[in-house]
Design an enzyme around this catalytic site. Structure first.
Site, PDB file in Angstrom:
ATOM      1  N   ALA A  27     -43.894  71.880  80.231  1.00 30.72           N
ATOM      2  CA  ALA A  27     -43.935  73.296  80.670  1.00 30.72           C
ATOM      3  C   ALA A  27     -45.290  73.752  81.211  1.00 30.72           C
ATOM      4  CB  ALA A  27     -43.421  74.161  79.699  1.00 30.72           C
ATOM      5  N   SER A 394     -41.274  75.180  74.396  1.00 31.58           N
ATOM      6  CA  SER A 394     -42.144  75.235  75.470  1.00 31.58           C
ATOM      7  C   SER A 394     -42.222  76.627  76.172  1.00 31.58           C
ATOM      8  CB  SER A 394     -41.757  74.063  76.357  1.00 31.58           C
ATOM      9  OG  SER A 394     -42.581  74.143  77.655  1.00 31.58           O
ATOM     10  N   LEU A 397     -44.120  79.331  74.105  1.00 33.82           N
ATOM     11  CA  LEU A 397     -45.387  78.804  73.981  1.00 33.82           C
ATOM     12  C   LEU A 397     -46.184  79.554  75.366  1.00 33.82           C
ATOM     13  CD1 LEU A 397     -45.886  75.319  73.105  1.00 33.82           C
ATOM     14  CD2 LEU A 397     -46.837  77.068  71.801  1.00 33.82           C
ATOM     15  N   HIS A 398     -45.487  79.817  76.324  1.00 34.57           N
ATOM     16  CA  HIS A 398     -45.886  80.423  77.534  1.00 34.57           C
ATOM     17  C   HIS A 398     -45.914  81.938  77.378  1.00 34.57           C
ATOM     18  CE1 HIS A 398     -45.720  76.282  79.028  1.00 34.57           C
ATOM     19  NE2 HIS A 398     -46.627  76.686  79.920  1.00 34.57           N
ATOM     20  N   GLY A 399     -45.400  82.431  76.414  1.00 39.23           N
ATOM     21  CA  GLY A 399     -45.201  84.045  76.310  1.00 39.23           C
ATOM     22  C   GLY A 399     -44.254  84.482  77.149  1.00 39.23           C
TER      23      GLY A 399
END
Length: 525
Positions: A27, A394, A397-399
């Protein structure tokens, strides 16, 4: 973007374990656009006086040339200058850190590693100060909280799992409750994402056999690892063991400088395409083909990612920092974070997303997918749950970014369907048309493989054409999904179009194709 996770019988003879597991989805990345002048649409003009005989499909050749020339004059130069102003201090600080570590390590007795960690920490702080300014204080506060969470590792493997949940969940809740409306959080989010990945990997590495295997790193080692100048600003993730192995530089300066130059050149080319060339081409073809508009807009997004990846590679080379995993270094570029040539001309969806962010692929495979790794007897439903769980981690983790969630779930859907269908077709036809790259005629298990056949063979051309068709389909999916990531927010624009406008105009065709691949797979299996 993420990785295709799928496990079944091997497509090829004698594939090692790494190759069998290598079907995952990355990602992401940090997508920045540097040096793009405001009011960019004002720079693309013209063509009203183009002669009629120079019109191709309703568009003038001279008009296109004029727009590209104007883009060169008004966009490329400021973009390149701003990029160099951004890049030069980071490269110099990485080289300075490397020089200091090399000088200290040449002492007769290397009694302590603390100065080496302090060199990394100090240079990393300066880079972050240049990059984020006063917001560095917030990052230091979050790093202190992370070190406190590391003490949970004294609980053993369960402590590492609790650490992972708290690390990912805290960033998600932090953005949800506090920072969602703050304009400065998106830039900090990418930096903090890499920090969280380092914390989680450190926790699982130290408790690999169920209990704490080594002493928790001291404050100096922890800060040097978290804020190493090679990875603190743009990433990528590296394990603590890899960081320790590279504390003392080993490569010669000549090799590093030889690798540094092409990374910087490609970096400049990528930002030029992202900010200037792709928007000009998208504007020019705006009235002729919706697919071309999607493709050029998505190319702008991809080129922005290539810029970040190549810049991060340059920092790794300058610091002489290597990466984890079995991926070999490129002789020309050094450690590889992204492989644009495999993204722009992919064999399959899963292969292009594996090449999007290689270190993140390694992290997801090692710490998320492998612990839940399905066995040969695992049901198809269990495999799907493992795949979706990996994509979920994933995404978190990117918010908070609905666009990334949509793209990742769509990628999981499309990549899994394509992988299943091509595997089944390859088995039925005994042809080398799976989603994985062919390892060569010595190791390929299929009789109808282009590497085993001559050019005048019918099976050679049928296999080639089939793989080419799937490549064209992957390029369409790449444009369809990538265009959603263009822009900075999810709000409806001034013209009333939402961020899903391109999908609506395409009739959600890519999703229907993905559904069709699953139906076809179920029909023939």
């Amino acid at each position: 973007m993420d990785y295709q996770y799928f496990e079944e019988e091997s497509d090829y003879i004698d594939l090692d374990e790494e190759e069998e597991d290598d079907d995952v989805v990355t990602a992401g990345s940090l997508d920045h656009r540097f040096g793009q002048p405001n009011g960019e649409e004002d720079y693309y003009f013209g063509g009203d006086d183009v002669e009629e005989e120079l019109v191709v499909d309703g568009h003038g050749v001279l008009e296109l040339a004029g727009r590209l020339l104007e883009s060169l004059q008004s966009c490329v130069q400021p973009s390149v200058l701003q990029v160099m102003q951004y890049v030069a201090p980071m490269l110099l600080l990485c080289l300075l850190c490397r020089l200091l570590c090399l000088l200290y390590s040449q002492r007769r007795r290397l009694t302590s590693l603390a100065p080496l960690h302090l060199f990394h920490f100090a240079c990393g702080l300066i880079i972050l100060q240049i990059t984020v300014g006063y917001r560095l204080l917030l990052l230091l506060l979050l790093a202190a909280v992370g070190y406190l969470l590391l003490q949970l590792l004294r609980l053993g493997r369960r402590g590492a799992q609790v650490l992972a949940v708290l690390t990912v969940g805290s960033q998600f809740l932090y953005e949800l409750l506090i920072w969602r409306r703050r304009s400065d959080w998106p830039q900090l989010r990418g930096i903090q994402m890499v920090v969280n990945m380092k914390l989680i990997s450190l926790g699982f590495d130290l408790t690999a056999s169920g209990q704490l295997q080594a002493r928790i790193p001291g404050p100096f080692a922890y800060l040097g690892y978290i804020y190493s100048p090679a990875t603190c600003a743009l990433g990528p993730w590296v394990s603590f063991g890899c960081y320790m192995d590279c504390l003392v530089p080993r490569n010669s300066w000549l090799v590093s400088l030889r690798r540094l130059l092409p990374n910087v050149v490609i970096c400049v080319l990528a930002v030029t395409v992202s900010n200037c060339v792709a928007p000009a081409l998208s504007d020019f073809f705006g009235d002729s083909s919706h697919f071309l508009v999607m493709y050029w807009d998505a190319l702008s997004v991809r080129s922005s990612h290539y810029f970040v990846g190549m810049m991060a590679q340059a920092l790794l080379v300058a610091s002489d920092q290597r990466l984890d995993g079995a991926t070999k270094e490129s002789d020309m570029l050094g450690p590889l974070i992204s492989q644009p040539w495999r993204i722009e001309w992919p064999r399959s969806i899963s292969s292009l997303v594996r090449s999007w962010n290689i270190p993140m692929h390694e992290w997801l495979k090692r710490y998320i997918y492998a612990p839940c790794k399905p066995t040969a007897s695992t049901s198809r439903g269990r495999i799907l749950v493992v795949v979706l769980s990996t994509y979920l981690v994933s995404s978190l983790l990117h918010g908070m970014d609905l666009r990334i969630y949509l793209v990742l779930i769509s990628l999981a859907f499309l990549a899994e369907g394509e992988s299943l269908l091509r595997r089944q077709l390859a088995s039925l036809l005994n042809a080398c048309i799976t989603a994985n790259l062919c390892p060569g005629k010595e190791r390929c298990r299929y009789s109808h493989c282009p590497s085993k056949r001559r050019l005048n063979s019918l099976s050679y051309w049928l296999a080639r054409l089939t793989n080419l068709a799937f490549t064209a389909l992957a390029i369409f999916h790449l444009a369809y999904l990538g265009v959603v990531l263009l822009g900075d927010d999810l709000e409806v624009g001034e013209d009333g179009d939402s961020f899903l406008w391109h999908w609506q105009q395409a009739g959600y065709l890519s999703h229907y194709i993905g559904l069709g691949t699953f139906v076809l797979y179920l029909f023939i299996s």
